[in-house]
Design a protein around this motif. Structure first.
Motif, PDB file in Angstrom:
ATOM      1  N   GLY A  20       0.911  -1.550   0.232  1.00  0.00           N
ATOM      2  CA  GLY A  20       0.164   0.253  -0.299  1.00  0.00           C
ATOM      3  C   GLY A  20       0.619   1.478   0.048  1.00  0.00           C
ATOM      4  N   GLN A  21       1.746   1.409   0.288  1.00  0.00           N
ATOM      5  CA  GLN A  21       3.075   2.160   0.933  1.00  0.00           C
ATOM      6  C   GLN A  21       3.483   2.814  -0.520  1.00  0.00           C
ATOM      7  OE1 GLN A  21       3.391   4.687   3.020  1.00  0.00           O
ATOM      8  NE2 GLN A  21       4.706   6.293   1.854  1.00  0.00           N
ATOM      9  N   SER A  24       0.897   3.966  -2.649  1.00  0.00           N
ATOM     10  CA  SER A  24       0.921   5.526  -2.560  1.00  0.00           C
ATOM     11  C   SER A  24       1.566   6.549  -2.720  1.00  0.00           C
ATOM     12  CB  SER A  24       0.434   5.965  -1.001  1.00  0.00           C
ATOM     13  OG  SER A  24      -0.815   4.542  -0.602  1.00  0.00           O
ATOM     14  N   GLU A  25       3.093   5.813  -2.577  1.00  0.00           N
ATOM     15  CA  GLU A  25       4.277   6.760  -3.142  1.00  0.00           C
ATOM     16  C   GLU A  25       4.363   6.444  -4.968  1.00  0.00           C
ATOM     17  OE1 GLU A  25       7.544   4.988  -2.043  1.00  0.00           O
ATOM     18  OE2 GLU A  25       7.327   5.178   0.018  1.00  0.00           O
ATOM     19  N   VAL A  27       1.475   7.058  -6.561  1.00  0.00           N
ATOM     20  CA  VAL A  27       0.303   8.217  -6.804  1.00  0.00           C
ATOM     21  C   VAL A  27       0.644   9.093  -6.594  1.00  0.00           C
ATOM     22  CG1 VAL A  27      -2.225   8.329  -6.558  1.00  0.00           C
ATOM     23  CG2 VAL A  27      -1.465   5.810  -6.489  1.00  0.00           C
ATOM     24  N   GLU A  28       1.051   9.646  -5.873  1.00  0.00           N
ATOM     25  CA  GLU A  28       1.534  10.582  -5.660  1.00  0.00           C
ATOM     26  C   GLU A  28       2.324  11.130  -6.737  1.00  0.00           C
ATOM     27  OE1 GLU A  28       0.545  12.902  -3.513  1.00  0.00           O
ATOM     28  OE2 GLU A  28      -1.141  11.603  -2.630  1.00  0.00           O
ATOM     29  N   TYR A 145      -1.244  -3.239  -9.633  1.00  0.00           N
ATOM     30  CA  TYR A 145      -1.839  -3.202  -8.127  1.00  0.00           C
ATOM     31  C   TYR A 145      -3.759  -3.710  -8.193  1.00  0.00           C
ATOM     32  CZ  TYR A 145      -4.831  -0.276  -5.341  1.00  0.00           C
ATOM     33  OH  TYR A 145      -5.829   0.823  -3.737  1.00  0.00           O
TER      34      TYR A 145
END
Length: 160
Positions: A20-21, A24-25, A27-28, A145
């Motif tokens: 997940g981390q 998330s990275e 995506v950012e 993902y």
């Protein structure tokens, strides 16, 4: 085209928090990249402009993700290049007319290149353009993902 994913029972379990981390990275990073490119291209403005961009995005998505388009993109990404009949056989139940129409549309949008080879009889070979390769590569983390974050389905023993 049938794609199967083999699950290796000895595969290390995925650390959900770490996964997940990492996503998330990503995506950012992608979001920041998109905003920066839009700004550099001068695509800033009010709500009307946002609606124009949204409708353009939908049109592009229909081309790339429309019926058979994603399958054609994937097949050419995996095989590198293919003739018309090879693509048709690889896709299964698609008519020649529909395949020809899809390939033409994908050529018009710069995803696929059509080359006529000087042989007897002439042979037509389709490949992804640089743009098509980029789209296929950008799609890899999205589909990874979606596969890895798929909700677990309840088993019979957990269903009341």
């Amino acid at each position: 085209m049938v794609v199967t994913v083999e699950h290796d029972p000895e595969r290390l379990p995925i650390n959900a928090a770490r996964l997940g981390q990492k996503f998330s990275e990503l995506v950012e990073t992608c979001s920041h990249f998109a905003r920066e490119i839009a700004r550099d291209a001068g695509w800033t403005g009010g709500p009307g402009l946002a609606l124009d961009h949204a409708s353009l995005n939908v049109e592009i998505a229909r081309t790339v993700f429309g019926k058979w388009s994603l399958e054609i993109l994937t097949l050419l990404y995996m095989q590198g290049s293919s003739g018309f009949q090879e693509i048709r056989r690889g896709l299964g139940r698609i008519s020649s007319r529909v395949l020809s129409s899809k390939l033409t549309r994908m050529q018009e949008t710069g995803l696929v290149q059509r080359d006529v080879k000087p042989t007897r009889p002439p042979r037509v070979v389709y490949t992804l353009t640089e743009r098509g390769l980029t789209v296929a590569k950008l799609g890899e983390p999205v589909f990874l993902y979606l596969r890895l974050s798929e909700p677990t389905k309840p088993t019979e023993s957990t269903v009341s």
